[in-house]
Design a protein around this motif. Structure first.
Motif, PDB file in Angstrom:
ATOM      1  N   SER A 158       0.660  -1.395   0.081  1.00  0.00           N
ATOM      2  CA  SER A 158      -0.120   0.115  -0.050  1.00  0.00           C
ATOM      3  C   SER A 158       0.924   1.069  -0.057  1.00  0.00           C
ATOM      4  CB  SER A 158      -1.073  -0.097   1.294  1.00  0.00           C
ATOM      5  OG  SER A 158      -0.222  -0.238   1.955  1.00  0.00           O
ATOM      6  N   ASN A 159       1.750   1.339   0.341  1.00  0.00           N
ATOM      7  CA  ASN A 159       3.059   1.994   0.509  1.00  0.00           C
ATOM      8  C   ASN A 159       3.516   2.913  -1.251  1.00  0.00           C
ATOM      9  OD1 ASN A 159       3.659   2.357   2.896  1.00  0.00           O
ATOM     10  ND2 ASN A 159       5.972   1.525   2.445  1.00  0.00           N
ATOM     11  N   GLU A 160       3.573   2.100  -1.748  1.00  0.00           N
ATOM     12  CA  GLU A 160       3.299   1.989  -3.903  1.00  0.00           C
ATOM     13  C   GLU A 160       2.716   1.847  -4.287  1.00  0.00           C
ATOM     14  OE1 GLU A 160       6.983   0.725  -1.406  1.00  0.00           O
ATOM     15  OE2 GLU A 160       4.748  -1.076  -2.041  1.00  0.00           O
ATOM     16  N   VAL A 161       1.223   2.013  -4.371  1.00  0.00           N
ATOM     17  CA  VAL A 161       0.154   1.648  -5.060  1.00  0.00           C
ATOM     18  C   VAL A 161      -0.180   3.426  -5.538  1.00  0.00           C
ATOM     19  CG1 VAL A 161      -1.690   1.583  -2.984  1.00  0.00           C
ATOM     20  CG2 VAL A 161      -2.047   0.789  -5.450  1.00  0.00           C
ATOM     21  N   PHE A 162       0.122   4.091  -4.800  1.00  0.00           N
ATOM     22  CA  PHE A 162      -0.428   5.578  -5.629  1.00  0.00           C
ATOM     23  C   PHE A 162       0.423   5.725  -6.372  1.00  0.00           C
ATOM     24  CE2 PHE A 162      -1.858   4.633  -0.730  1.00  0.00           C
ATOM     25  CZ  PHE A 162      -3.144   5.069  -0.978  1.00  0.00           C
ATOM     26  N   GLY A 177      -7.152  -8.798   4.567  1.00  0.00           N
ATOM     27  CA  GLY A 177      -8.390  -7.235   5.654  1.00  0.00           C
ATOM     28  C   GLY A 177      -8.747  -6.690   4.918  1.00  0.00           C
ATOM     29  N   TYR A 178      -9.136  -5.676   5.728  1.00  0.00           N
ATOM     30  CA  TYR A 178      -9.242  -4.380   4.761  1.00  0.00           C
ATOM     31  C   TYR A 178      -8.977  -3.638   4.375  1.00  0.00           C
ATOM     32  CZ  TYR A 178      -6.335  -1.032   7.461  1.00  0.00           C
ATOM     33  OH  TYR A 178      -5.520  -0.629   8.443  1.00  0.00           O
ATOM     34  N   ILE A 179      -6.953  -3.714   3.608  1.00  0.00           N
ATOM     35  CA  ILE A 179      -6.621  -3.425   2.337  1.00  0.00           C
ATOM     36  C   ILE A 179      -6.334  -3.748   1.377  1.00  0.00           C
ATOM     37  CG2 ILE A 179      -4.527  -2.753   2.133  1.00  0.00           C
ATOM     38  CD1 ILE A 179      -3.614  -2.045   4.953  1.00  0.00           C
ATOM     39  N   THR A 333      -6.684   8.981  30.104  1.00  0.00           N
ATOM     40  CA  THR A 333      -6.317   7.882  29.183  1.00  0.00           C
ATOM     41  C   THR A 333      -7.368   7.432  28.101  1.00  0.00           C
ATOM     42  OG1 THR A 333      -8.045   6.687  30.779  1.00  0.00           O
ATOM     43  CG2 THR A 333      -5.629   6.847  31.272  1.00  0.00           C
ATOM     44  N   VAL A 334      -7.663   6.922  27.348  1.00  0.00           N
ATOM     45  CA  VAL A 334      -8.494   6.431  26.472  1.00  0.00           C
ATOM     46  C   VAL A 334      -9.250   4.993  25.977  1.00  0.00           C
ATOM     47  CG1 VAL A 334      -7.851   6.282  23.519  1.00  0.00           C
ATOM     48  CG2 VAL A 334      -6.782   7.489  24.442  1.00  0.00           C
ATOM     49  N   ASP A 335     -10.203   5.427  26.175  1.00  0.00           N
ATOM     50  CA  ASP A 335     -11.386   4.422  26.286  1.00  0.00           C
ATOM     51  C   ASP A 335     -11.780   3.957  25.133  1.00  0.00           C
ATOM     52  OD1 ASP A 335     -13.488   2.766  26.914  1.00  0.00           O
ATOM     53  OD2 ASP A 335     -14.662   4.703  27.065  1.00  0.00           O
ATOM     54  N   TYR A 336     -10.958   2.495  25.250  1.00  0.00           N
ATOM     55  CA  TYR A 336     -10.830   1.647  23.735  1.00  0.00           C
ATOM     56  C   TYR A 336     -12.407   1.135  23.571  1.00  0.00           C
ATOM     57  CZ  TYR A 336      -5.838   2.897  24.295  1.00  0.00           C
ATOM     58  OH  TYR A 336      -4.545   3.431  23.980  1.00  0.00           O
ATOM     59  N   GLY A 337     -13.386   1.217  24.089  1.00  0.00           N
ATOM     60  CA  GLY A 337     -14.621   0.744  24.403  1.00  0.00           C
ATOM     61  C   GLY A 337     -15.173   1.478  23.356  1.00  0.00           C
ATOM     62  N   CYS A 338     -16.184   0.459  22.350  1.00  0.00           N
ATOM     63  CA  CYS A 338     -16.389   0.442  21.114  1.00  0.00           C
ATOM     64  C   CYS A 338     -16.312   1.838  20.483  1.00  0.00           C
ATOM     65  CB  CYS A 338     -18.196   1.047  21.851  1.00  0.00           C
ATOM     66  SG  CYS A 338     -19.976   0.409  22.501  1.00  0.00           S
ATOM     67  N   ILE A 339     -15.398   1.221  19.541  1.00  0.00           N
ATOM     68  CA  ILE A 339     -14.296   1.953  18.742  1.00  0.00           C
ATOM     69  C   ILE A 339     -15.119   1.418  17.628  1.00  0.00           C
ATOM     70  CG2 ILE A 339     -12.431   2.164  17.598  1.00  0.00           C
ATOM     71  CD1 ILE A 339     -11.193   2.062  19.794  1.00  0.00           C
ATOM     72  N   PRO A 340     -16.022   2.571  16.584  1.00  0.00           N
ATOM     73  CA  PRO A 340     -16.378   2.229  15.179  1.00  0.00           C
ATOM     74  C   PRO A 340     -15.268   1.985  13.939  1.00  0.00           C
ATOM     75  CG  PRO A 340     -16.908   4.274  15.620  1.00  0.00           C
ATOM     76  CD  PRO A 340     -16.228   3.949  17.376  1.00  0.00           C
ATOM     77  N   SER A 341     -15.223   1.415  13.565  1.00  0.00           N
ATOM     78  CA  SER A 341     -14.165   0.925  11.983  1.00  0.00           C
ATOM     79  C   SER A 341     -15.090   0.632  10.828  1.00  0.00           C
ATOM     80  CB  SER A 341     -13.891  -0.056  12.231  1.00  0.00           C
ATOM     81  OG  SER A 341     -13.739  -1.785  12.896  1.00  0.00           O
ATOM     82  N   ALA A 342     -14.727   0.623  10.141  1.00  0.00           N
ATOM     83  CA  ALA A 342     -14.952   0.375   8.841  1.00  0.00           C
ATOM     84  C   ALA A 342     -14.102   0.172   7.726  1.00  0.00           C
ATOM     85  CB  ALA A 342     -15.720   1.954   8.690  1.00  0.00           C
ATOM     86  N   VAL A 343     -14.864  -0.579   6.591  1.00  0.00           N
ATOM     87  CA  VAL A 343     -14.012  -1.130   5.515  1.00  0.00           C
ATOM     88  C   VAL A 343     -15.184  -0.533   4.541  1.00  0.00           C
ATOM     89  CG1 VAL A 343     -13.826  -3.182   3.995  1.00  0.00           C
ATOM     90  CG2 VAL A 343     -13.647  -3.362   6.917  1.00  0.00           C
ATOM     91  N   PHE A 344     -14.185   0.606   3.672  1.00  0.00           N
ATOM     92  CA  PHE A 344     -14.601   1.681   2.140  1.00  0.00           C
ATOM     93  C   PHE A 344     -14.501   0.185   1.311  1.00  0.00           C
ATOM     94  CE2 PHE A 344     -13.144   4.195   5.403  1.00  0.00           C
ATOM     95  CZ  PHE A 344     -14.582   5.094   6.061  1.00  0.00           C
TER      96      PHE A 344
END
Length: 448
Positions: A158-162, A177-179, A333-344
């Protein structure tokens, strides 16, 4: 006068490093940042931002066809990869400039060199110059991994694909995976014959099974090929630049471009962390506590280099929390619960909270609500492609513990819905909300 050259020295000017630098400087710290490549990091320079722009460009392939069903006399259109590529890279340049301006306006010194740790408070630049810092923050991100197979050097990541010179006619993407799925969707829409090769039998591990199965079904219907449980033998490059990918358990695959999307490894090699006694885990990630502190009192780390949650917004929050904790007299601190994510992907999918399998294992009794429908636009466009929304509810408390969806604009819809899941709202709260009609999002308050 301080005993150190700077209060904070940051290695890496990506999303987490830039946020930490800016906030620390706003708290009054003297800050320097070393960046050996470009300001902005993976997300801005060679990740989610340019990728999303390619996704927008690829979407026109279907949009132009659909337009005819809506009365527009659209002729057959040609596509020029170089125009899209160069415009995307131009936008990357613009964004990098904005990031630099942000650092400059906060009087953060940007050092365009590689920096390595040579002690708990000391760093050495590639030029040989040494600097001392009261605190050091490592924010070097992660790096694409290549499989251990003969001929892997002929592939790209993915570094070179652009930066491809042309849009390939035949492309093999390795990974599940998502990439892998996002770039498969992009190049398929741009006219490339795409094959995804995956060593396991599962795509998008970690996402809800119903949603990822729907993506596989739609992708196959569109014409993307899949090879599951595949084992490489070797990769051969021919004189004309094409490749032959030989498999241990299947027919060889011919392609013009081979892209590896087989995971990302924390970028810690050669940083000299051992000189300060910074502990790493078995994957090379920096071990940190809840406040992002490493095993060395003066060294902290945020973002993908810690391999907690490899998402840009998480790195930004970690960087902000670090700066507030160390320089703002406000431990956070950071709350890592319920982090939304997406695959475009094409179409995109998104999720927040527990999957059905996770909820059944953790809660025991759950209620599942789904809506399987054809979006209005797809109906008129003559597309059979269906959206799927899925809600997981704790049967004991009626609390919504997971939302998962695939369909047009799913990530845009889920961002707002994720607030409800994070807040612990119930299925009744959704039911009590009047639908916004006609919209796809209204399905969330009509689930039965």
């Amino acid at each position: 006068m301080s005993d150190y050259d700077v209060d904070l020295f940051v290695i890496g000017a990506g999303s987490g490093g830039v946020r930490a630098s800016r906030v620390a400087a706003a708290h009054g710290a003297k800050v320097a940042v070393a960046e050996e490549f470009r300001v902005g990091g993976t997300c801005v320079i060679r990740g989610c931002v340019p990728k999303k722009l390619l996704i927008y460009g690829a979407h026109f392939a279907e949009d132009l066809k659909d337009a005819r069903r809506f009365g527009w006399n659209v002729p057959d259109c040609g596509f020029e990869w170089t125009t899209l590529r160069d415009n995307v890279l131009g936008e990357v340049d613009r964004l990098e400039g904005l990031y630099k301006n942000t650092l400059d306006s906060h009087k953060v010194e940007v050092i365009p060199e590689r920096a390595t740790v040579t002690g708990p408070h000391e760093l050495t630049l590639a030029s040989g110059r040494t600097l001392t810092a009261k605190y050091i923050l490592v924010a070097t991100g992660a790096w694409p991994m290549l499989p251990d197979v003969e001929g892997a050097e002929h592939g790209i990541t993915s570094n070179e694909v652009f930066h491809l010179d042309k849009c390939p006619e035949r492309m093999v993407i390795v990974g599940g995976g998502y990439i892998a799925n996002e770039f498969a969707g992009i190049f398929h829409q741009l006219g490339t014959h795409v094959t995804i090769v995956n060593r396991s039998g599962t795509l998008l591990r970690g996402y809800d099974e119903s949603v990822r199965d729907r993506l596989l079904q739609i992708s196959m219907t569109k014409g993307i090929n899949f090879r599951f449980n595949a084992e490489f033998e070797k990769i051969e490059k021919n004189e004309d630049g094409t490749m032959c990918i030989r498999m241990k358990n299947g027919d060889p695959i011919a392609c013009d471009t081979l892209m590896f999307a087989t995971g990302r490894r924390p970028h810690t090699d050669g940083l000299g962390l051992e000189n300060a006694g910074v502990a790493l885990d078995e994957k090379g990630a920096i071990k940190v506590d809840d406040y992002n502190k490493t095993s060395c009192e003066s060294i902290y780390a945020v973002g993908d280099v810690t391999n907690r949650v490899q998402l840009t917004p998480v790195a930004i929050r970690e960087g902000h929390a670090f700066a507030d904790t160390v320089f703002g007299d406000n431990p956070r601190t950071v709350d890592y619960g319920c982090i939304p994510s997406a695959v475009f992907s094409h179409p995109p999918l998104a999720g927040v909270g527990m999957t059905e399998a996770e909820a059944r294992n953790k809660l025991g009794t759950v209620k599942i609500y789904t809506s399987d429908f054809r979006p209005m636009k797809n109906v008129l466009a003559g597309r059979e492609e269906r959206a799927l929304y899925k809600m997981i509810v704790d049967a004991t408390t009626n609390r919504v513990v997971g939302l998962h969806m695939i369909g047009p604009d799913a990530p845009e819809i889920l961002q707002a819905a994720a607030i409800a899941v994070k807040a612990g709202l119930t299925k009744q709260d959704f039911d009590d909300t009047v639908a916004l009609h006609p919209s796809m999002a209204e399905e969330l308050v009509l689930l039965k």
